[in-house]
Design a protein around this motif. Structure first.
Motif, short mmCIF file in Angstrom:
data_model
loop_
_atom_site.label_atom_id
_atom_site.label_comp_id
_atom_site.label_asym_id
_atom_site.label_seq_id
_atom_site.Cartn_x
_atom_site.Cartn_y
_atom_site.Cartn_z
N LEU A 136 61.88 12.39 -85.68
CA LEU A 136 62.11 12.86 -87.05
C LEU A 136 61.16 14.00 -87.43
N SER A 137 59.96 14.01 -86.81
CA SER A 137 59.02 15.10 -87.09
C SER A 137 59.47 16.42 -86.48
N PHE A 138 60.51 16.37 -85.67
CA PHE A 138 61.09 17.63 -85.17
C PHE A 138 61.89 18.32 -86.28
N VAL A 139 62.44 17.52 -87.22
CA VAL A 139 63.33 18.10 -88.22
C VAL A 139 62.80 18.06 -89.65
N MET A 140 61.67 17.40 -89.85
CA MET A 140 61.06 17.43 -91.19
C MET A 140 59.54 17.31 -91.09
N PRO A 141 58.79 17.67 -92.15
CA PRO A 141 57.32 17.65 -92.06
C PRO A 141 56.78 16.28 -91.70
N GLU A 142 55.72 16.29 -90.89
CA GLU A 142 55.19 15.04 -90.32
C GLU A 142 54.75 14.03 -91.38
N HIS A 143 54.13 14.53 -92.49
CA HIS A 143 53.64 13.55 -93.48
C HIS A 143 54.80 12.91 -94.24
N GLY A 144 55.93 13.63 -94.35
CA GLY A 144 57.13 13.05 -94.96
C GLY A 144 57.65 11.91 -94.09
N VAL A 145 57.55 12.11 -92.78
CA VAL A 145 58.00 11.07 -91.84
C VAL A 145 57.08 9.85 -91.94
N ALA A 146 55.77 10.11 -92.02
CA ALA A 146 54.82 8.99 -92.14
C ALA A 146 55.10 8.20 -93.41
N ALA A 147 55.37 8.93 -94.51
CA ALA A 147 55.66 8.26 -95.79
C ALA A 147 56.96 7.46 -95.71
N LEU A 148 57.90 7.92 -94.90
CA LEU A 148 59.17 7.20 -94.73
C LEU A 148 58.95 5.92 -93.93
N PHE A 149 58.19 6.05 -92.83
CA PHE A 149 58.05 4.91 -91.92
C PHE A 149 57.11 3.84 -92.44
N LEU A 150 56.15 4.23 -93.30
CA LEU A 150 55.20 3.23 -93.81
C LEU A 150 55.92 2.02 -94.43
N PRO A 151 56.81 2.21 -95.42
CA PRO A 151 57.48 1.02 -95.97
C PRO A 151 58.42 0.33 -94.99
N ILE A 152 59.07 1.10 -94.11
CA ILE A 152 59.99 0.47 -93.15
C ILE A 152 59.20 -0.48 -92.24
N VAL A 153 58.12 0.04 -91.65
CA VAL A 153 57.34 -0.77 -90.71
C VAL A 153 56.64 -1.92 -91.46
N ALA A 154 56.12 -1.62 -92.67
CA ALA A 154 55.44 -2.68 -93.44
C ALA A 154 56.41 -3.82 -93.74
N SER A 155 57.67 -3.49 -94.13
CA SER A 155 58.66 -4.53 -94.40
C SER A 155 58.90 -5.39 -93.17
N ILE A 156 58.98 -4.73 -92.02
CA ILE A 156 59.22 -5.47 -90.77
C ILE A 156 58.04 -6.41 -90.49
N LEU A 157 56.82 -5.90 -90.66
CA LEU A 157 55.63 -6.72 -90.38
C LEU A 157 55.54 -7.90 -91.36
N ILE A 158 55.87 -7.64 -92.62
CA ILE A 158 55.83 -8.72 -93.62
C ILE A 158 56.88 -9.78 -93.27
N ALA A 159 58.06 -9.30 -92.85
CA ALA A 159 59.11 -10.24 -92.45
C ALA A 159 58.65 -11.08 -91.26
N MET A 160 57.79 -10.50 -90.42
CA MET A 160 57.27 -11.23 -89.26
C MET A 160 56.04 -12.06 -89.63
N LYS A 161 55.68 -12.06 -90.92
CA LYS A 161 54.52 -12.80 -91.44
C LYS A 161 53.21 -12.30 -90.82
N ILE A 162 53.13 -11.01 -90.59
CA ILE A 162 51.91 -10.43 -90.04
C ILE A 162 51.13 -9.78 -91.17
N ALA A 163 49.91 -10.32 -91.43
CA ALA A 163 49.08 -9.79 -92.52
C ALA A 163 48.24 -8.63 -91.99
N PRO A 164 47.79 -7.74 -92.90
CA PRO A 164 46.96 -6.61 -92.47
C PRO A 164 45.75 -7.03 -91.65
N LYS A 165 45.49 -6.30 -90.60
CA LYS A 165 44.34 -6.44 -89.68
C LYS A 165 44.30 -7.79 -88.96
#
Lengths: 285, 479
Positions: free
Chosen positions: B150-179
């Motif tokens: 995705l960073s090939f077609v849009m700015p890298e920080h926009g991609v990071a901002a997109l993936f943060l909630p996606i990955v966080a939702s997945i981790l929360i669904a897996m019951k994985i707490a921060p650190k």
């Protein structure tokens, strides 16, 4: 002894050990647990600042809200869920809430709102903790680090009033049925004597400090408590004793340290102990 | 659970003592150098204008590293201080702001804005991620590859901002707490590093890439979209699996089951629903624009900016984006930062300051081209880790170009590619790039984790760029 326990959990760090310890204490002292999940604004603000020139404010706000939403979800679905499971099984009463703010500020504002007897928290080096908090508040702070042993190491020294530490350690060792060990450190690098009001004296000769220490040791020995007098640096001697005894809990009092420029302490012993010590710590002010 | 705000927001903040110190320091540097030049005290071989330009460079470095004022304001300051101190006339300074790379950036930001508005990036990300649901390890590779793609077609920080909630939702669904879990750490680090590595690939990923193309075009070297890809893609495709492997060794994954992740992705795909008409239109326009960039962005055809603006206008014509959206989603600060950076580069060249610094470096490091290449890569990587990527590239590019003119075996294009790509390898610190800061704000990894994995990743990527530069760019492509 600990009727109301406050457990602040930072969005930066969560330790399951804290929940386990809180169950142990709540069962012993019939305590009520208050869980406060703190969404660290310091981290959010740092992200805002670092992305400021690269993203629009609309996008920054969008991301910030998304982060807050996910952290809230993590608190509800993981931490409070686990807490409910653990506390309800043991019939321990508890309350929970989510607060946005800075860790130390939230603790300070929480202890004004309600009367607490203990603050129980987890700790990791990168925790966003203002260590002056440990000096500023009068409620004991228990920093949990897992250790299965059943013993307490209490630290007294020429730099502390040595009023609350002996009393608290004795009460705890009786209530928890843990062995109690005590050391009195004569800190030869900071050669003053702190009185019962917490006031530092002028510089004293080493033999005078040792004499005061010996008097204190005799007094404690009369209560049938295992106590040793050691000379050296307070922080190093504490760590040495902790390594030798391998206690479950180290109890430290209010040391009146040398003050530097603007009245700030030259070194924060509590910070160093928290970062170096692998044992649970109880700071008693 | 209701959220409580512990403090009211402050309306106005005075600058902190630290910020005041750095502002005073930066202005003191330029003042001292200006006064010295005014009274004819100059370093040997350096003109008074060149000496002042070095002062401006140092001032910019202090302000870009410590950030007491926004990066973009430093960009503006660089622009106005040159005519103020009589280094370059205003016409020349502001003319460089009219470089077509500026309009390429504006067009690319508008297209990225449309992608974000309609959630097309989310759909692509989920589609990509769902191909990697086999094992936890493979899944983290999926996160990294998706971010890079995705960073090939849009700015890298926009991609990071997109993936943060996606990955966080997945981790929360897996019951994985921060650190609490290495899987959580790797997943979020994959977001940060995937975006950084992917941003090297095309001219869109990071603003430093068009900056490099802009400065090169000012000295008569034109690089097309496709040419950039032929230079950069080997670095991307070697660095990506290598960095992923480093993460696997640094934080061994402890979980075995990712059925919760699969379920969460499926859930998110369901929420996204079927592709909507506007989303489809944006996708078509994006594909057309990329194809035009690849095949017709050479200067004999349309050039980069014309195609970017054409793509943007198509978005307006199809009503998939409005001016209100542009105001919401185009970071004009970057354009100003870019303006300052490009004028800095041109000023360094025109006053001979770049050549003078290059000469000093030759006298210190000697004339071994391989050693010079290695020093350039290492220095850029170190600098980009402590300041804005675009700032690091802006400071080093004029020096690199001057080095190239005096060094047989190193062409200006080679030096520029080395600095531009090394400038994207900001792996070690949270402050290094917005992508790192965004991923860090999830709480899933610590600064220590980032430094641990990032320092090894940086060392390996230095080796990757060195090998690609000496074997592929110099040997095969002959640049």
């Amino acid at each position: 002894m600990f009727k109301n326990i406050l457990i602040p959990i930072s969005s930066e760090y969560y330790s399951k050990g804290v929940l386990e310890r809180s169950v142990f204490l709540a069962e012993k002292f019939k305590s009520t647990i208050n869980l406060v999940y703190i969404i660290e604004t310091k981290t959010l603000n740092q992200t805002d600042r670092l992305t400021d020139s690269h993203r629009t404010h609309y996008e920054i706000d969008e991301t910030k809200n998304e982060i807050i939403r996910k952290q809230k979800l993590a608190a509800d679905n993981i931490i409070f869920d686990e807490a409910k499971h653990v506390f309800k099984n043991k019939n321990i009463s508890f309350e929970e809430k989510i607060v946005e703010g800075e860790f130390s500020d939230v603790i300070k504002s929480e202890i004004v709102k309600k009367e607490y007897d203990l603050i129980l928290m987890g700790f990791e080096k990168e925790c966003i903790l203002n260590y002056r908090l440990l000096d500023d508040i009068n409620i004991p702070v228990w920093v949990e680090s897992k250790n299965e042993n059943k013993s307490i190491l209490a630290i007294c020294s020429n730099l502390a009033p040595n009023q609350k530490v002996p009393a608290m350690s004795l009460k705890l060792s009786e209530a928890l049925d843990w062995d109690l060990h005590m050391i009195y450190v004569v800190d030869i690098k900071d050669n003053v004597q702190v009185d019962e009001q917490g006031i530092r004296s002028d510089k004293k000769q080493e033999r005078d400090l040792v004499f005061c220490g010996q008097n204190f040791v005799e007094e404690i020995k009369n209560k049938s408590i295992d106590i040793k007098l050691v000379k050296g640096d307070l922080e190093k001697e504490t760590l040495k004793a902790a390594e030798r005894i391998n206690p479950s809990l180290v109890i430290v009092g209010r040391e009146q340290k040398k003050k530097g420029i603007l009245g700030l302490p030259v070194k924060n012993i509590k910070r160093k102990l928290a970062e170096k010590c692998d044992y649970s710590l109880l700071f008693v002010n | 659970m209701k959220l409580i705000n512990s403090k009211e927001k402050k309306e106005f903040n005075l600058p902190s003592l630290k910020n005041i110190f750095f502002i005073v320091l930066s202005f003191s540097i330029i003042s001292i150098i200006f006064i010295a030049s005014y009274y004819g005290i100059t370093l040997e071989g350096l003109s008074p204008e060149g000496q002042i330009m070095i002062g401006i460079l140092l001032m910019a470095a202090v302000l870009w590293i410590t950030e007491p004022i926004p990066l973009a304001v430093t960009g503006l300051l660089i622009m106005i201080i040159q005519p103020l101190l009589h280094v370059l006339p205003p016409d020349e300074v502001f003319a460089s702001f009219g470089n077509q790379a500026v309009f390429f950036l504006i067009g690319a930001f508008i297209i990225a804005g449309a992608i974000e508005k309609h959630g097309l990036h989310r759909r692509i990300a989920l589609k990509f991620l769902s191909q990697f649901e086999k094992t936890p390890r493979f899944f983290t590779l999926g996160i990294m590859s998706s971010c890079a793609f995705l960073s090939f077609v849009m700015p890298e920080h926009g991609v990071a901002a997109l993936f943060l909630p996606i990955v966080a939702s997945i981790l929360i669904a897996m019951k994985i707490a921060p650190k609490q879990s290495n899987f959580g750490k790797i997943s979020m680090l994959c977001v940060a590093y995937g975006c950084s590595i992917g941003s090297l690939g095309t001219l869109i990923g990071g603003a430093r890439n068009p900056l490099t193309v802009g400065i090169l075009s000012d000295i008569g070297i034109n690089v097309t979209f496709f040419e950039w890809m032929t230079y950069s893609m080997p670095v991307v495709f070697i660095a990506l699996p290598l960095v992923w492997l480093i993460l696997q060794f640094s934080f061994p994954i402890e979980i075995k089951d990712i059925s919760a992740a699969k379920k969460e992705i499926k859930n998110q795909v369901n929420i996204a629903g079927k592709m909507k008409k506007n989303e489809f239109l944006v996708l078509i326009i994006l594909i057309i624009t990329i194809l035009l960039w690849i095949f017709l962005s050479s200067y004999t055809y349309f050039g980069l900016a014309v195609i970017a603006i054409l793509g943007s206008i198509l978005l307006f014509l199809t009503r998939t984006i409005s001016w209100k959206d542009v105001e919401k989603r185009v970071p004009w600060g970057i354009i100003l930062l870019y303006g300052g950076a490009i004028t800095l580069g041109i000023g360094m060249q025109k006053t001979g300051a770049g050549a003078w610094i290059a000469n000093v470096l030759f006298n210190t490091a000697g004339f071994n081209p391989y050693l010079v290449i290695l020093v350039m890569i290492v220095f850029t990587v170190l600098l980009t880790n402590i300041m804005s990527n675009i700032g690091a590239v802006a400071i080093l590019l004029p020096i690199g170009l001057a080095l190239a003119t005096g060094m047989p075996g190193i062409s200006p294009l080679l030096a520029s590619m080395i600095i531009a790509l090394s400038g994207g390898l900001a792996f070690m610190l949270v402050i290094a790039t917005p992508g790192n800061a965004i991923a860090y704000s999830s709480g899933y990894f610590s600064t220590r984790d980032l430094f641990k994995a990032g320092s090894i990743a940086n060392i390996l990527c230095i080796a990757v760029i060195f090998i690609v530069a000496t074997v592929y760019w110099m040997g095969v492509l002959g640049i």
